[in-house]
Design a protein around this motif. Structure first.
Motif, short mmCIF file in Angstrom:
data_model
loop_
_atom_site.label_atom_id
_atom_site.label_comp_id
_atom_site.label_asym_id
_atom_site.label_seq_id
_atom_site.Cartn_x
_atom_site.Cartn_y
_atom_site.Cartn_z
N LYS A 1 -42.82 106.06 -29.51
CA LYS A 1 -41.99 106.62 -28.44
C LYS A 1 -42.06 108.14 -28.34
O LYS A 1 -41.87 108.70 -27.26
CB LYS A 1 -40.53 106.19 -28.62
CG LYS A 1 -40.31 104.69 -28.37
CD LYS A 1 -38.84 104.34 -28.34
CE LYS A 1 -38.63 102.88 -27.95
NZ LYS A 1 -39.16 102.56 -26.61
N ASP B 1 -51.24 100.34 -26.91
CA ASP B 1 -49.83 100.65 -26.67
C ASP B 1 -49.15 101.19 -27.92
O ASP B 1 -48.09 101.82 -27.85
CB ASP B 1 -49.07 99.42 -26.16
CG ASP B 1 -49.46 99.04 -24.74
OD1 ASP B 1 -49.89 99.94 -23.99
OD2 ASP B 1 -49.34 97.85 -24.39
N LYS C 1 -44.40 103.91 -17.32
CA LYS C 1 -45.80 104.16 -17.63
C LYS C 1 -46.49 104.89 -16.48
O LYS C 1 -46.33 104.54 -15.31
CB LYS C 1 -46.52 102.84 -17.93
CG LYS C 1 -46.03 102.17 -19.20
CD LYS C 1 -46.85 100.95 -19.56
CE LYS C 1 -46.40 100.36 -20.90
NZ LYS C 1 -47.21 99.19 -21.29
N LYS C 2 -47.28 105.91 -16.85
CA LYS C 2 -47.97 106.72 -15.84
C LYS C 2 -49.42 106.96 -16.26
O LYS C 2 -49.80 106.70 -17.40
CB LYS C 2 -47.24 108.06 -15.67
CG LYS C 2 -45.82 107.93 -15.11
CD LYS C 2 -45.32 109.28 -14.62
CE LYS C 2 -44.00 109.12 -13.88
NZ LYS C 2 -43.63 110.36 -13.16
N TYR D 1 -53.10 107.57 -20.46
CA TYR D 1 -51.86 106.80 -20.29
C TYR D 1 -50.73 107.45 -21.07
O TYR D 1 -50.91 107.90 -22.21
CB TYR D 1 -52.07 105.37 -20.78
CG TYR D 1 -53.20 104.64 -20.07
CD1 TYR D 1 -53.02 104.10 -18.80
CD2 TYR D 1 -54.46 104.53 -20.66
CE1 TYR D 1 -54.05 103.44 -18.15
CE2 TYR D 1 -55.50 103.88 -20.02
CZ TYR D 1 -55.29 103.34 -18.76
OH TYR D 1 -56.32 102.69 -18.10
N TYR D 2 -49.55 107.47 -20.46
CA TYR D 2 -48.39 108.03 -21.13
C TYR D 2 -47.13 107.48 -20.47
O TYR D 2 -47.19 106.79 -19.44
CB TYR D 2 -48.42 109.57 -21.07
CG TYR D 2 -48.28 110.14 -19.67
CD1 TYR D 2 -47.06 110.65 -19.22
CD2 TYR D 2 -49.36 110.18 -18.79
CE1 TYR D 2 -46.92 111.18 -17.95
CE2 TYR D 2 -49.24 110.71 -17.52
CZ TYR D 2 -48.01 111.20 -17.09
OH TYR D 2 -47.87 111.71 -15.84
N GLU D 3 -45.99 107.77 -21.08
CA GLU D 3 -44.71 107.31 -20.55
C GLU D 3 -43.75 108.47 -20.38
O GLU D 3 -43.75 109.41 -21.17
CB GLU D 3 -44.06 106.29 -21.51
CG GLU D 3 -44.71 104.92 -21.52
CD GLU D 3 -43.91 103.91 -22.32
OE1 GLU D 3 -42.72 104.19 -22.62
OE2 GLU D 3 -44.47 102.85 -22.66
#
Length: 843
Positions: free
Chosen positions: A697, A731, A112-113, A105-107
């Motif tokens: 972030k 998260d 979010k992707k 998971y990443y952003e």
């Protein structure tokens, strides 16, 4: 319990056709596996775990089957032995444990992707497809993948893609290889590619959360490493490409899947304009390690997991051989001396430690073999010892012959020793048997008795240990006229006066610190050495300090005896000497409690040790800095911060204020120090929250590590409680990073209780999250590095001894109980003596 039953004894696979239909939205996988091979019996079994088997066919005919997640098999009957075609249809779910087929998971820009990847070592291929999931069961794999594809996405596997038909991506057949090396991934990726001199295509892949320039360093190191190994091994890289893929969620540091090497982002990607030399060296050695495996581990694979050292020890040594050739100015062998050597020496001195070669009697024990201090560090140290004995040319010749004899097949340790022995003319197998199959290592006592110099060996222990009269064939590497090997318990080396006169200098053993041992010099011999300590090279100074520390931990000497040597070496410009000083200081902190007079005295000592270096180097890097200066500065600054140097505290605060609008842009060499200083000395809830948000972030792994180091230093209980409350919030803290957060809070005296309570209260959650993974036992390892009181020892035993029946962690429980107990005993025995000596120096 008897030997492990091998499915390869029942069925020998030759070719797999693997079809996966993967839906990221539903997290479902539908699969069909076709296997051609030879049935040796009619009652057949394949490995599977958590697969919902829907149908099994033998030679096209459906057959009855049973499956069990306990035995991790699907069982069925073949009408005949001999050549058979198997087909298994199944479905399963994407895992959420960073094993098998799983999402990362990443952003990107707040969106979010997911990136789908694999991790099959050691026995997780069976979570993805039915197979004979054993290293010796080598076969050819044809991979086909269909997924809920978005425009522009990339799909990768061990071999090149050959066609896309009806949304299915087909890949070229692999070479003959083991199941745990199969790999694939797909998602929205960026890439940079180049080509080696021999035509191998090199690529680095990462998510678009990263700057494109973060791929450049890895691309250069990967290309040059492949070229180096082709030349060094005198054996071509056998695949058309070598892909390096950074996964946002990855339990291990990296994994050597043949042709598609996967990495934790922190070990592949870096900003070339804002990354310290120390980090570049780590990333480069990780890449070289995995690419060394493409031959040693992938082309030739250990026959069974008990010979894991064949893979890992060798790759661990070769990463240093390669980077030393590619970047000689980095002096990477010095890094070996401050990382691998002390790690191995510390762990291997505890009674009950595993040997490098360990017989496996329960498959659940396999992951516990991945003891970084033994299989990686000690094993590579032993191979360095072999290299020093036979020379580089014999090593290269032996390896070339080894690869030629065993390529696309499997081997055992004796095969390597035979190849090296034939190339060198030495009986390497006989020499190495004592080192590989026995745990521990010797302490060499060197003393003068009745005018003669006597050397003797016995097993070295930190803490309680039962001497079993083990003997090693010990390379002495003396700086005087002495035999090459010590093979007996004791040896008279001759007249001390004559040897000393002929040598013209103090007599020492284990030059270059290449042998896996500790030397205990008698008082007169040590005094002679100390008069010459300023003339010794950096590795020999490191070794002397390292050996004295270990001897103090064993109770043979007192920690008070270390203090004069610390003062002698305090102004060294060598990075490895300064790092060893830092390692010693970290150990001395166990003898003092927060806010005690002992802690004040220790801080005063550290101030003495760091003040001249701080003045010489200053806070910020200079154009005139040597590589050693770049490595020494953060160590010296950390020491000065611990010593509460007022000028440094103020200067670091000013630097923070000047860069607070963009903290990632702080000079990277001092960024961690500046952030730690701010949390320690200028903290507020707003600052703390801002730093925690920055951690969430940023996609810059180096910046993340600096923020983690700073945030966990807080003295505020409420802030530590906030950190612990996020331990299970992916998260905020990804599961791959949780261990680092946990141990850093545990190591903070104000956070120790919080972290220790969390581990015990949330053990079931942790076991569900990372149990069955090779990282799981290391939660105990890192805990044992911190706990140091009788109360904590009792709590550790009360919590973990009931879990001794779990083979995944039983060895670690036993070992770590001894580690904590030995530290408790040592503090009780040596604290008063050390504190008295410390008080005299700092008075």
């Amino acid at each position: 319990m008897g030997q492990v039953a091998h499915l390869l004894d029942v069925f020998v696979p030759k070719n797999y056709q693997l079809y996966f239909d993967i839906n990221r939205q539903t997290k479902k996988i539908s699969g069909v596996t076709k296997i051609s091979g030879r049935a040796l019996k009619t009652d057949l079994a394949l490995h599977q775990k958590f697969l919902n088997i829907k149908a099994v066919k033998v030679n096209g005919q459906a057959v009855a089957f049973t499956s069990s997640d306990d035995s991790e098999t699907v069982n069925f009957t073949s009408p005949t032995t001999g050549p058979v075609e198997l087909e298994v249809s199944y479905d399963t779910a994407l895992t959420d444990t960073m094993m098998g087929i799983y999402p990362s998971y990443y952003e990107v820009d707040g969106v979010k992707k997911q990136l789908i990847g694999t991790q099959f070592e050691t026995t997780s291929a069976r979570q993805a497809f039915p197979s004979v999931d054993e290293p010796a069961a080598k076969a050819i794999f044809e991979v086909a993948i269909k997924f809920d594809e978005q425009a522009g996405e990339t799909v990768l596997s061990n071999m090149p893609e050959v066609q896309v038909e009806d949304g299915v991506h087909y890949f070229a057949p692999t070479l003959k290889m083991s199941t745990y090396l199969v790999a694939f991934a797909f998602g929205d990726l960026q890439a940079k590619k180049t080509e080696t001199k021999s035509g191998v295509e090199i690529g680095v892949f990462a998510t678009k959360a990263h700057q494109a320039k973060e791929l450049d360093f890895a691309l250069d190191i990967a290309k040059r490493s492949i070229e180096f190994f082709e030349d060094y091994y005198q054996t071509p890289y056998p695949l058309p490409h070598s892909w390096q893929l950074a996964l946002p969620d990855f339990s291990a540091g990296a994994m050597e899947n043949w042709g598609l090497v996967t990495y934790r982002e922190a070990y592949l990607l870096l900003d070339p304009d804002n990354t310290p030399l120390a980090t570049k060296r780590v990333v480069a050695t990780v890449i070289a390690h995995e690419l060394a495996h493409q031959w040693f581990g992938d082309l030739v694979t250990m026959n069974w997991w008990e010979d894991l050292w064949l893979n890992e020890s060798f790759a661990n040594m070769m990463e240093y051989v390669a980077i030393d050739a590619l970047e000689p100015n980095w002096k990477i062998w010095e890094a070996f001396q401050t990382s691998e050597a002390p790690l191995a020496l510390q762990r291997d001195a505890t009674d009950g430690v595993q040997s490098v070669f360990v017989e496996i009697k329960d498959p659940a024990e396999i992951d516990s073999l991945f003891d970084g201090a033994i299989v990686y560090a000690k094993g590579s140290r032993l191979l360095v010892m072999v290299r020093a004995l036979i020379g580089d040319q014999a090593l290269r010749t032996g390896l070339k012959n080894y690869f030629a004899d065993h390529q696309y097949a499997n081997s055992v340790g004796a095969d390597l020793w035979d190849a090296l022995g034939q190339a060198s003319g030495l009986n390497i197998g006989a020499i190495m048997k004592s080192w590989l199959e026995q745990p521990g290592y010797p302490v060499l006592d060197l003393k003068v008795v009745d005018g003669d110099l006597i050397v003797s060996q016995k097993q070295f222990f930190i803490g309680q240990g039962q001497d079993q009269n083990r003997l090693w064939q010990v390379p002495l590497h003396a700086n005087f006229d002495a035999p090459q090997l010590l093979t007996t318990k004791e040896l008279n080396l001759g007249s001390y006066q004559e040897l000393r006169a002929k040598a013209g200098h103090a007599l020492r053993l284990n030059l270059g610190n290449t042998s896996h041992l500790v030397v205990d010099y008698s008082d007169e011999l040590l005094a002679d050495i100390l008069t010459e300590v300023d003339t010794l090279n950096a590795i020999d100074q490191l070794q002397l300090l390292q050996d004295l520390r270990l001897l103090a931990e064993s109770g043979r000497k007192s920690h008070a005896e270390l203090l004069p040597l610390l003062l002698k070496l305090k102004d060294s410009k060598s990075a490895i000497v300064t790092e060893t000083l830092s390692q010693v200081i970290a150990k001395l902190k166990f003898f003092v409690s927060p806010d005690s007079q002992g802690e004040k005295d220790l801080k005063a000592l550290v101030a003495i040790l760091s003040q001249a270096q701080l003045k010489r180097l200053g806070l910020e890097a200079k154009a005139s800095d040597s590589n050693d200066d770049l490595l020494v500065r953060p160590l010296v600054l950390d020491a000065a911060l611990y010593a509460e140097n007022a000028e440094l505290i103020a200067a670091a605060h000013d630097l923070f204020l000047a860069n607070q609008a963009k903290l990632v842009a702080l000079p990277v060499a001092v960024r961690a120090l500046v952030l730690k200083n701010e949390v320690l000395n200028f903290n507020s809830d707003q600052l703390f929250d801002n730093l925690l948000v920055s951690y969430q972030k940023t996609s810059d792994s180096s910046f993340k590590q600096d923020l983690l180091a700073a945030l966990t230093k807080t003295k505020k209980q409420s802030q530590l409680e906030k950190l612990v409350s996020h331990f299970e919030d992916a998260d905020v803290i990804k599961p791959q990073d949780l261990r680092a957060w946990y141990v850093n809070v545990l190591a903070n005296p104000r956070g120790e209780q919080l972290a220790w309570d969390w581990l015990r209260n949330e053990w079931s959650w942790l076991e569900a999250k990372v149990g069955g993974d090779m990282e799981f036992p290391t939660y105990l390892t890192v805990t044992a590095r911190v706990l140091h009181t009788a109360e904590r020892l009792a709590e550790f035993k009360a919590f973990f001894e009931p879990k001794l029946t779990n083979p995944e962690i039983s060895r670690e429980i036993t070992m770590d109980t001894k580690v904590i107990a030995s530290r408790v005993d040592l503090i009780q025995a040596d604290q008063a003596n050390f504190l008295a000596a410390l008080a005299k120096i700092t008075a």
